[in-house]
Design a protein around this motif. Structure first.
Motif, PDB file in Angstrom:
ATOM      1  N   ARG A   1       3.435   2.026   1.762  1.00 14.69           N
ATOM      2  CA  ARG A   1       3.723   2.435   3.140  1.00 14.69           C
ATOM      3  C   ARG A   1       5.024   1.783   3.599  1.00 14.69           C
ATOM      4  NH1 ARG A   1      -2.378   1.298   4.785  1.00 14.69           N
ATOM      5  NH2 ARG A   1      -3.255   3.151   3.840  1.00 14.69           N
TER       6      ARG A   1
ATOM      7  N   THR B   1       2.823  -0.075  13.886  1.00 14.03           N
ATOM      8  CA  THR B   1       2.300   0.715  12.774  1.00 14.03           C
ATOM      9  C   THR B   1       0.780   0.712  12.811  1.00 14.03           C
ATOM     10  OG1 THR B   1       2.340  -1.160  11.246  1.00 14.03           O
ATOM     11  CG2 THR B   1       4.281   0.262  11.269  1.00 14.03           C
TER      12      THR B   1
ATOM     13  N   GLN C   1      -1.758   1.350  10.140  1.00 12.34           N
ATOM     14  CA  GLN C   1      -1.905   1.567   8.708  1.00 12.34           C
ATOM     15  C   GLN C   1      -3.005   2.575   8.385  1.00 12.34           C
ATOM     16  OE1 GLN C   1       0.243   0.353   6.500  1.00 12.34           O
ATOM     17  NE2 GLN C   1       1.358  -0.721   8.098  1.00 12.34           N
TER      18      GLN C   1
ATOM     19  N   ARG D   1      -1.766   5.890   9.019  1.00 11.08           N
ATOM     20  CA  ARG D   1      -0.547   6.129   8.235  1.00 11.08           C
ATOM     21  C   ARG D   1       0.602   6.652   9.095  1.00 11.08           C
ATOM     22  NH1 ARG D   1      -1.448   5.183   2.948  1.00 11.08           N
ATOM     23  NH2 ARG D   1       0.333   6.353   2.180  1.00 11.08           N
TER      24      ARG D   1
ATOM     25  N   ASP E   1       0.805  -1.212   0.000  1.00  9.65           N
ATOM     26  CA  ASP E   1       0.000   0.000   0.000  1.00  9.65           C
ATOM     27  C   ASP E   1       0.845   1.272   0.000  1.00  9.65           C
ATOM     28  OD1 ASP E   1      -2.429  -1.448   0.107  1.00  9.65           O
ATOM     29  OD2 ASP E   1      -2.161  -1.719   2.261  1.00  9.65           O
TER      30      ASP E   1
ATOM     31  N   THR F   1       7.410  -0.169   6.077  1.00 10.28           N
ATOM     32  CA  THR F   1       7.170  -1.290   6.985  1.00 10.28           C
ATOM     33  C   THR F   1       7.747  -0.971   8.362  1.00 10.28           C
ATOM     34  OG1 THR F   1       9.263  -2.384   6.447  1.00 10.28           O
ATOM     35  CG2 THR F   1       7.339  -2.912   5.049  1.00 10.28           C
TER      36      THR F   1
END
Length: 151
Positions: free
Chosen positions: A42, A104, A106, A109, A40, A44
């Motif tokens: 992003r 994280t 997601q 973000r 996506d 890791t």
């Protein structure tokens, strides 16, 4: 007598070599860029951990990290506190720094980790939280630091 043999022009050999090298490099760029992203776009958790380790180093961020590795919001926060090192949540240089596991979110973000600073030869410890933007379409940056509250 010398025999007149046909030899390729040195410049054409050089040009062919350069084109081949550029082709190999161009083919490697998308693969390298793709490895820096998850599905996506992003960063890791491992990439964030590596960034934070590089950013903080052994005793705190250097000039380059302080200039290019932080968000505009954090730059304002740093500028507004000249007597306090916002990035280290301290007034002095620690004897060492450790980065904890990265979490994280997601959907938000953002990723974060506990940064532990050690003082007085390691006998004293202080923790704070560092937040990193997950958007891998931009260079990785420290978004904010939460020094927490004592007491």
């Amino acid at each position: 007598m010398f025999r007149n043999a046909s030899r390729p022009n040195r410049w054409s050999v050089f040009a062919v070599g350069c084109v081949a090298a550029l082709g190999i490099a161009a083919a490697a760029v998308p693969a390298a860029a793709a490895s820096a992203l998850d599905g996506d776009d992003r960063y890791t958790a491992q990439e964030i951990h590596t960034f934070l380790e590089d950013f903080y180093g052994e005793q705190g961020p250097g000039d380059f990290a302080r200039t290019y590795g932080i968000s505009p919001h954090l730059k304002e926060k740093v500028a507004g506190n000249p007597e306090f090192d916002v990035l280290l949540c301290a007034q002095n240089i620690p004897s060492s720094i450790d980065i904890g596991p990265v979490t994280t979110a997601q959907s938000a973000r953002v990723g974060w980790a506990t940064v532990s600073t050690y003082w007085n030869g390691g006998s004293d410890k202080a923790d704070f939280t560092a937040y990193v933007d997950l958007d891998a379409t931009r260079p990785i940056q420290l978004l904010d630091v939460d020094c927490g509250s004592e007491g």
